[in-house]
Design an enzyme around this catalytic site. Structure first.
Site, short mmCIF file in Angstrom:
data_model
loop_
_atom_site.label_atom_id
_atom_site.label_comp_id
_atom_site.label_asym_id
_atom_site.label_seq_id
_atom_site.Cartn_x
_atom_site.Cartn_y
_atom_site.Cartn_z
N TYR A 1 -14.61 -4.17 9.37
CA TYR A 1 -13.31 -3.51 9.43
C TYR A 1 -12.63 -3.81 10.76
O TYR A 1 -11.44 -4.16 10.81
CB TYR A 1 -13.47 -2.00 9.25
N GLY B 1 1.57 4.39 3.81
CA GLY B 1 2.60 3.67 3.08
C GLY B 1 3.54 4.60 2.34
O GLY B 1 4.77 4.41 2.38
N GLY C 1 0.83 -1.21 0.00
CA GLY C 1 0.00 0.00 0.00
C GLY C 1 0.85 1.25 0.00
O GLY C 1 0.55 2.23 0.70
N SER D 1 -5.13 -0.98 14.05
CA SER D 1 -5.94 0.24 14.20
C SER D 1 -6.53 0.28 15.59
O SER D 1 -6.69 -0.76 16.25
CB SER D 1 -7.05 0.23 13.15
N GLY E 1 -0.96 7.73 1.41
CA GLY E 1 -1.20 7.65 2.84
C GLY E 1 0.00 7.22 3.67
O GLY E 1 1.14 7.67 3.43
#
Length: 304
Positions: free
Chosen positions: A172, A28, A22, A147, A26
């Site tokens: 999620y 990454g 990724g 997260s 963002g």
């Protein structure tokens, strides 16, 4: 009072190879930018190679001589993960399992897995297992990005695809709990095997990244409304995973997140995983299911 850790504290990374999933935007992208500036060779593993090449070009403008390579990887597709691993023949010092999607409408991957579980967890589980023997150097590390949402998650073993009870945020949270369970269980198994690699987990707090702009409408609206007050920049949000990847004092099994109120913002610090994330029995069950769903088996014994 000691100054707080920042990107300026990243040691020289010359001679080290980073693989960042990724990596085109963002967290990454900020991770690649920071370690490339410190001399690392970085492989950007991305689903959209056009975006990846643009990201690499932008970094190269800011850091002339940066050693960057863009490779295609679709973590939601286990065939793509295997193809990536089969075509990757160099050693890796640090694997950063960063890529993720957040709260989309329900959909299934090519192999029939719920998209968030497939992308955020199963793809990274398979990638790590397939590349484990490529970890090299005096301080090899795997950093898996979870997260704050992991603390609200449960693993719905009886409905992993969400066929009977899908809601975007619920699934999620499941995927982020899976990230945390995997990262900690990997550390247990590495220690049991006497493997020199370390597994760490990180989270970015509330960071203004593409994830906030890729969610379903209700989540997206809420994220935009709160953004100026509770979020930090993507560069700040990437600091916990950069700390986990590069700080010599960081240790396997640690969970790194922002040190501010409710871990929403701040400098990197060792923080606490939820009780469920630290449950070894739950982690072993998830590990077994993940091996079955991906067909990837790690050359590591289960921890006692």
């Amino acid at each position: 009072m000691a100054s707080k850790w920042s990107a300026a504290d990243i040691p020289d990374q010359s001679g080290r190879v980073f693989l960042v999933t990724g990596a085109s935007s963002g967290l990454g992208l900020e991770t690649v930018r920071a370690v490339a500036r410190r001399g690392a060779r970085v492989v950007l593993a991305v689903r959209n190679t056009t975006a990846g090449e643009a990201a690499a070009a932008a970094i190269a403008e800011q850091a002339p001589g940066a050693d960057l390579e863009v490779r295609h990887l679709d973590l939601a597709d286990l065939d793509s993960v295997r193809a990536f691993a089969d075509g990757f023949d160099s050693g890796i010092d640090v694997l950063v399992n960063n890529a993720g999607i957040m709260a989309p409408p329900r959909s299934l991957s090519k192999q029939g897995h719920e998209s968030q579980f497939a992308t955020n967890h199963l793809g990274h589980f398979a990638l790590t297992g397939l590349l484990l023997d490529r970890l090299q150097g005096p301080d090899p590390r795997v950093v898996t990005v979870s997260s704050l949402a992991h603390g609200h998650g449960q693993i719905h073993f009886d409905d992993l695809t969400g066929e009977r009870g899908y809601t975007p945020v619920r699934y999620y949270s499941q995927s982020k709990l899976a990230n945390a369970l995997f990262g900690l269980e990997l550390e247990r198994r590495l220690r049991a095997a006497g493997n020199p690699a370390a597994s760490l987990i990180a989270h970015p707090g509330f960071s203004d990244t593409g994830l906030l702009r890729s969610t379903v409408a209700v989540v997206r609206i809420g994220g935009r409304a709160l953004s100026p007050f509770v979020t930090q920049s993507a560069a700040a949000g990437a600091l916990p995973q950069l700390y986990a990847a590069t700080e010599p004092k960081a240790e396997g099994g640690q969970y790194i997140g922002p040190d501010g109120r409710r871990e929403r913002k701040g400098a990197p610090a060792v923080v606490q995983l939820s009780d469920l994330a630290r449950d070894p029995a739950l982690a072993r069950r998830l590990w077994t299911v993940s091996e079955e769903l991906t067909g990837v088996r790690f050359p590591l014994p289960a921890a006692a």
